[in-house]
Design a protein around this motif. Structure first.
Motif, short mmCIF file in Angstrom:
data_model
loop_
_atom_site.label_atom_id
_atom_site.label_comp_id
_atom_site.label_asym_id
_atom_site.label_seq_id
_atom_site.Cartn_x
_atom_site.Cartn_y
_atom_site.Cartn_z
N LYS A 60 0.69 -1.19 0.13
CA LYS A 60 -0.11 0.00 0.16
C LYS A 60 0.92 1.25 -0.01
O LYS A 60 0.49 2.29 -0.55
CB LYS A 60 -1.07 0.02 1.28
CG LYS A 60 -2.25 -1.08 0.96
CD LYS A 60 -3.00 -0.92 2.36
CE LYS A 60 -4.20 -1.80 2.06
NZ LYS A 60 -5.24 -1.88 3.11
N ALA A 61 1.98 1.31 0.79
CA ALA A 61 2.76 2.41 0.58
C ALA A 61 3.29 2.70 -0.70
O ALA A 61 3.52 3.80 -1.02
CB ALA A 61 4.04 2.32 1.77
N THR A 62 3.62 1.53 -1.47
CA THR A 62 4.09 1.68 -2.66
C THR A 62 3.31 2.12 -3.34
O THR A 62 3.54 3.11 -4.52
CB THR A 62 5.00 0.14 -3.14
OG1 THR A 62 5.80 -0.07 -2.30
CG2 THR A 62 5.40 0.43 -4.43
N ILE A 63 1.95 1.43 -3.68
CA ILE A 63 1.09 1.67 -4.66
C ILE A 63 0.18 2.98 -4.34
O ILE A 63 -0.26 3.71 -5.31
CB ILE A 63 0.22 0.59 -5.25
CG1 ILE A 63 -0.89 0.44 -3.94
CG2 ILE A 63 0.82 -0.57 -5.83
CD1 ILE A 63 -1.93 -0.78 -4.19
N ASP A 64 0.44 3.74 -3.17
CA ASP A 64 -0.22 4.76 -2.97
C ASP A 64 0.47 6.13 -3.45
O ASP A 64 0.24 7.06 -3.48
CB ASP A 64 -0.30 5.19 -1.33
CG ASP A 64 -1.46 4.48 -0.67
OD1 ASP A 64 -2.32 3.82 -1.73
OD2 ASP A 64 -1.30 4.43 0.70
N GLN A 65 1.92 5.90 -4.27
CA GLN A 65 2.50 6.87 -5.04
C GLN A 65 2.25 6.78 -6.26
O GLN A 65 2.99 7.42 -7.26
CB GLN A 65 4.00 6.36 -4.45
CG GLN A 65 4.44 6.64 -3.03
CD GLN A 65 3.91 7.82 -2.43
OE1 GLN A 65 4.24 8.91 -3.23
NE2 GLN A 65 3.16 7.67 -1.40
N ASP A 66 1.44 5.69 -6.88
CA ASP A 66 1.18 5.61 -8.26
C ASP A 66 0.28 7.21 -8.71
O ASP A 66 -0.52 7.51 -8.18
CB ASP A 66 0.02 4.56 -8.70
CG ASP A 66 -0.11 4.02 -9.78
OD1 ASP A 66 -0.09 4.93 -10.58
OD2 ASP A 66 -0.38 2.90 -10.14
N PRO A 67 0.94 7.44 -10.06
CA PRO A 67 0.36 8.72 -10.45
C PRO A 67 -1.13 8.57 -10.66
O PRO A 67 -1.83 9.50 -10.54
CB PRO A 67 1.06 8.86 -11.75
CG PRO A 67 2.41 8.48 -11.35
CD PRO A 67 2.09 7.23 -10.65
N TYR A 68 -1.58 7.41 -11.09
CA TYR A 68 -3.11 7.18 -11.08
C TYR A 68 -3.79 7.39 -9.97
O TYR A 68 -4.86 8.15 -9.96
CB TYR A 68 -3.29 5.56 -11.48
CG TYR A 68 -3.49 5.35 -13.01
CD1 TYR A 68 -3.08 6.35 -14.01
CD2 TYR A 68 -3.82 4.00 -13.56
CE1 TYR A 68 -3.20 6.00 -15.34
CE2 TYR A 68 -3.93 4.01 -14.96
CZ TYR A 68 -3.50 4.70 -16.09
OH TYR A 68 -3.40 4.65 -17.10
N LEU A 69 -3.51 7.07 -8.74
CA LEU A 69 -3.98 7.34 -7.70
C LEU A 69 -3.69 8.73 -7.12
O LEU A 69 -4.64 9.77 -6.73
CB LEU A 69 -3.29 6.35 -6.28
CG LEU A 69 -4.00 6.68 -5.11
CD1 LEU A 69 -5.49 5.94 -5.11
CD2 LEU A 69 -3.44 5.98 -3.98
N LEU A 70 -2.72 9.28 -7.42
CA LEU A 70 -2.54 10.57 -6.85
C LEU A 70 -2.93 11.86 -7.77
O LEU A 70 -3.43 12.77 -7.14
CB LEU A 70 -0.74 10.79 -6.77
CG LEU A 70 0.06 10.09 -6.06
CD1 LEU A 70 1.60 10.30 -6.35
CD2 LEU A 70 -0.34 10.44 -4.31
N GLU A 71 -3.55 11.27 -8.91
CA GLU A 71 -4.01 12.36 -9.96
C GLU A 71 -5.36 12.15 -10.12
O GLU A 71 -6.10 12.31 -11.05
CB GLU A 71 -3.14 12.38 -10.85
CG GLU A 71 -1.84 12.96 -10.95
CD GLU A 71 -0.83 13.22 -12.05
OE1 GLU A 71 -1.40 13.68 -13.25
OE2 GLU A 71 0.34 12.78 -11.90
N GLY A 72 -6.21 11.07 -9.11
CA GLY A 72 -7.49 11.00 -9.30
C GLY A 72 -8.04 10.08 -10.73
O GLY A 72 -8.99 10.03 -11.03
#
Length: 94
Positions: A60-72
């Protein structure tokens, strides 16, 4: 290390602009051996990635940095631990 299958559903109108950054992010993880395979679903509604991580918190700590998540772009995300037993990627005796 554990395997995790992550499925996301896209916010369609945001996805095309962010896709290059998302793929770069996953490509770096693949080079590190943390992404085995990733890609969109055939109907274009989302994608699936098979990750390897120490545990779910690390994932979760890793994939929470995915631009898809960060940019909605992520409308929905599911994370499930996966225990492969048969296949070309599975070490003998697992």
């Amino acid at each position: 290390m554990a395997w995790f299958l992550v499925e996301i559903t896209y916010v369609q109108e945001k996805m095309p602009e962010v896709r290059p950054r998302h793929r770069e992010f996953l490509g770096e993880l693949a080079e590190e051996g943390r992404v085995a395979v990733a890609g969109p679903l055939g109907d274009g509604t989302g994608g699936i990635t098979l990750y390897q991580a120490d545990d779910e918190a690390h994932l979760k700590a890793t994939i929470d940095q995915d631009p898809y998540l960060l940019e909605g772009v992520v409308a929905e995300r599911t994370i499930r631990e996966f225990k492969p037993v048969i296949g070309a990627w599975v070490p003998q005796g697992s």
